[in-house]
Enzyme design. Structure first.
Site, short mmCIF file in Angstrom:
data_model
loop_
_atom_site.label_atom_id
_atom_site.label_comp_id
_atom_site.label_asym_id
_atom_site.label_seq_id
_atom_site.Cartn_x
_atom_site.Cartn_y
_atom_site.Cartn_z
N GLU A 1 -58.97 3.63 31.81
CA GLU A 1 -59.43 4.48 30.73
C GLU A 1 -58.66 4.10 29.49
O GLU A 1 -57.43 4.12 29.50
CB GLU A 1 -59.03 5.93 31.03
CG GLU A 1 -60.08 6.81 31.59
CD GLU A 1 -59.50 8.21 31.82
OE1 GLU A 1 -58.83 8.75 30.92
OE2 GLU A 1 -59.70 8.73 32.92
N ASP B 1 -54.56 17.05 24.27
CA ASP B 1 -53.44 16.22 24.71
C ASP B 1 -52.08 16.86 24.46
O ASP B 1 -51.85 17.51 23.45
CB ASP B 1 -53.51 14.87 24.01
CG ASP B 1 -54.62 14.00 24.58
OD1 ASP B 1 -54.61 13.77 25.80
OD2 ASP B 1 -55.51 13.60 23.81
N TYR C 1 -64.89 14.10 36.36
CA TYR C 1 -63.46 14.12 36.09
C TYR C 1 -63.00 15.56 36.29
O TYR C 1 -63.37 16.45 35.52
CB TYR C 1 -63.22 13.67 34.64
CG TYR C 1 -61.78 13.41 34.26
CD1 TYR C 1 -60.79 14.37 34.45
CD2 TYR C 1 -61.41 12.20 33.68
CE1 TYR C 1 -59.48 14.13 34.09
CE2 TYR C 1 -60.10 11.95 33.31
CZ TYR C 1 -59.14 12.92 33.51
OH TYR C 1 -57.83 12.69 33.14
#
Lengths: 418, 262
Positions: B48, B59, B173
């Site tokens: 990725e 994040d 995911y």
């Protein structure tokens, strides 16, 4: 239902319950704008919040509770003050000031913070977080949390923590933990990023009180409705004083909550609605926050809207003398209004806002917030072009006590230069 | 079928997939090219590439810092596609771009789908785009043969899991925890149950990411899922080493070995 009927029917309540204009749709879209662009973890919380809000806004008990707090705690309705000397000075339209500066905590922000904290209690959330730039929304949220005894943490850019020391102290005094944010540009945009990260982590127990008509659905609609009490009061008051609707309404736009609050009830009534953004050192200087005037559509902070961005889609640093307008995005519904020409958007520079700050102080004995001074600055240009039989309303979104020290510093710097 | 689907098929017999995340352009696009090759050679089954963005709300500190470094080095989405082209000349490792939506929107959805496919990208993870907002993108992605991998989270309801998994391609995911990216000491207690809820609603491969940094965590996760995503630990190692280095190879080897332990 015509808007007038709506006004009559809903006069006694604090919330909109039915209206012609249908946006947003079920997924939060205002035409091509709005929606939900957040990590999956938050989507169920958005669904939960949207459902709770739908239930609350139709629940007479919630409406009664909210209206009571607005009246007994915020101090609503706020006045609509005729600005006689300002009118004379401009030599055109009769100018009225909608006095959100008289709300408890000094700005319109408490309308939203209080409504959302009431909603969070319904949701059973035990913790509140918020972001703040200038500190006005942080103080409003800290105040609502103190009132209900709910733990509160406010994210604030490190740079703003320094610039707005007084509001940091106010929040701490109210029992809130202020969390300085050192990532990115260390201002409002990054405070929102950090609040979103907290929320992704603690979403099960925490409600995020967003301070403007921004963010993922349902926030833009939710904040609009909590703030539209400003416009409904204005409509009633201006009718009582003038026997008709105003010709134009001017309000400043950062994220756009005070402007949305006053515009919304006047939508499609023929009243000119004018949002004033921060032109900073000029819209061509690269140092401004005039998102609608000079930006382009994109996605930031969970919503599709106008942004200040570079050619690669990276969000740009912004500037305004007013920390509350210093934001690279704007509420998606304003983007929709711009595209549909339901409202007009212009910009006022730092210089113009500072001059208006002084003018209003001297002529009316009212020191406006630097944010609101942008609206005053544009009104100073518009009013002289209007007829003496016309009526102009300025939304005075906050008071200027918080800005006095900064303005004094800027004046001193100017004197040194000249 | 893209290289992603083939890879999961190929592995289905015994071992599980190791997915490695790197921020593209940190410390430079040239270094990223060598790093991708090193990480692939050390055993990463899929890679990725994170497209740096100014406001990475999903994040944690490590990947935020890597994003900032990459942007300071002038990394753009067009540059990341060039990196993919360069890697493709030297490797057939499945490549996935993980990006926030705005850089893609700005590039143009259709143009991006075409250019990404031509460069050799296999799939895209639009990290802040739920399926509800993805119809236009999915049209272009499908036309150009790109997989779109959507995220599922511990807060996702069963009904949502079914709907999101149906729109995903390549794999789904699974975000291990409520939170942002970043190494964590332990796996959440409800992870096995979450993977079970997803497994009951889709036959697509499941890879688990967020907070997975040690071989032990990979071993645990791949007992239940088809793959594990290692991100922040690798990003931290890259930040320390500044480019390909023996410690990066040994980190990836140890993570990969853990996918064979079952």
């Amino acid at each position: 239902m015509r808007r007038d009927d709506f006004e009559d029917a809903e006069r006694s309540t604090a919330l909109n319950t039915s209206i012609d204009y249908r946006a947003p749709d079920a997924l939060g879209h205002f035409g091509p704008f709005g929606g939900r662009y957040v990590p999956e973890t938050l989507i169920p919380a958005m669904d939960e919040l949207a459902a709770a809000w739908e239930a609350a806004r139709h629940d007479p008990e919630f409406q009664r509770e909210f209206a009571e707090y607005l009246r007994e705690y915020v101090g609503r309705p706020t006045l609509l003050t005729y600005a006689g000397r300002l009118t004379e000075h401009c030599g055109g339209a009769r100018i009225y000031l909608k006095r959100e500066d008289l709300c408890h905590t000094g700005s319109h922000k408490l309308n939203n913070a209080l409504g959302q904290v009431l909603l969070a209690r319904r949701l059973g959330k035990e913790r509140i977080i918020a972001e703040t730039g200038a500190g006005q929304h942080g103080v409003a949220t800290a105040t609502a949390c103190a009132l209900f005894g709910i733990p509160c943490e406010v994210y604030m850019g490190e740079e703003d923590v320094e610039r707005q020391a007084l509001n940091v102290f106010r929040m701490r005094l109210l029992g809130t933990r202020v969390v300085p944010v050192s990532s990115g540009s260390k201002t409002l945009k990054d405070a929102i990023n950090e609040a979103l990260r907290d929320w992704v982590t603690n979403v099960r127990t925490t409600h995020y009180v967003i301070g403007s008509v921004i963010g993922p659905h349902p926030y833009p609609a939710l904040v609009r409705e909590l703030q539209s009490v400003i416009g409904r009061e204005t409509m009633e008051q201006v009718r009582a004083k003038e026997g008709r609707l105003p010709d134009a309404i001017v309000a400043c736009v950062g994220g756009g909550s005070n402007s949305m609050g006053i515009f919304f009830p006047f939508l499609d009534t023929g009243v000119r609605l004018i949002g004033v953004e921060a032109a900073g050192r000029g819209v061509h200087s690269g140092a401004h926050s005039a998102t609608l005037v000079a930006g382009s559509p994109g996605v930031l902070h969970g919503t599709r809207t106008y942004l200040l961005q570079d050619g690669d889609g990276q969000v740009l640093a912004t500037h305004s003398v007013s920390a509350g307008l210093d934001y690279p995005g704007v509420g998606p519904e304003h983007s929709f209004f711009k595209e549909q020409a339901k409202a007009e958007y212009v910009a006022a520079t730092d210089e113009e806002a500072l001059a208006a700050f002084e003018t209003l102080s001297r002529l009316e004995g009212i020191i406006p917030a630097l944010e609101s001074a942008h609206a005053v600055a544009y009104a100073l240009k518009l009013a002289p072009q209007m007829g003496k039989d016309q009526v102009l309303v300025i939304n005075l979104s906050g008071r200027g006590d918080k800005d006095v020290e900064q303005v004094a510093r800027l004046q001193a710097a100017r004197e040194v230069q000249s | 079928m893209t290289r992603i689907g083939k890879k999961f098929q190929e592995l289905a017999g015994g071992e599980r997939a190791l997915v490695c995340f790197l921020t593209a352009g940190d410390p430079s696009l040239a270094a990223s090219e060598e790093l991708v090759l090193q990480v692939a050679a050390a055993g990463a089954d899929l890679i990725e590439l994170g497209v740096p963005f100014s406001d990475p709300i999903a994040d944690g500190p490590s990947i935020q810092a890597a994003s900032i470094r990459a942007l300071e080095r002038g990394t753009t989405l067009a540059g990341v596609l060039q990196l993919v082209r360069a890697v493709r000349r030297r490797s057939q490792v499945p490549l996935i771009l993980m990006s926030y939506y705005n850089p893609i929107l700005r590039y143009g959805l259709e143009r991006f789908a075409a250019d990404a496919a031509a460069a050799g990208v296999d799939g895209v993870i639009p990290s802040d785009v739920p399926p509800e907002e993805a119809d236009e993108w999915l049209t272009h992605a499908r036309r150009h043969g790109l997989d779109t991998i959507f995220l599922l989270a511990p807060t996702s309801t069963d009904e949502r899991i079914a709907r999101v998994a149906e729109k995903a391609s390549g794999f789904v995911y699974c975000v291990s925890r409520t939170g942002v990216t970043g190494a964590q000491a332990t796996l959440p207690d409800d992870l096995q149950a979450l993977i079970g809820r997803i497994r009951a609603r889709t036959s697509k491969p499941i890879a688990v990411g967020f907070g997975i940094s040690t071989p032990e965590q990979v071993r645990q996760v791949t007992r239940w899922a088809d793959g594990a995503v290692g991100g922040s630990a690798l990003v931290i190692a890259i930040a320390r080493a500044g480019g390909p280095a023996p410690e990066i190879e040994s980190l990836v080897r140890s993570l990969k070995a853990a996918t064979r332990a079952a």
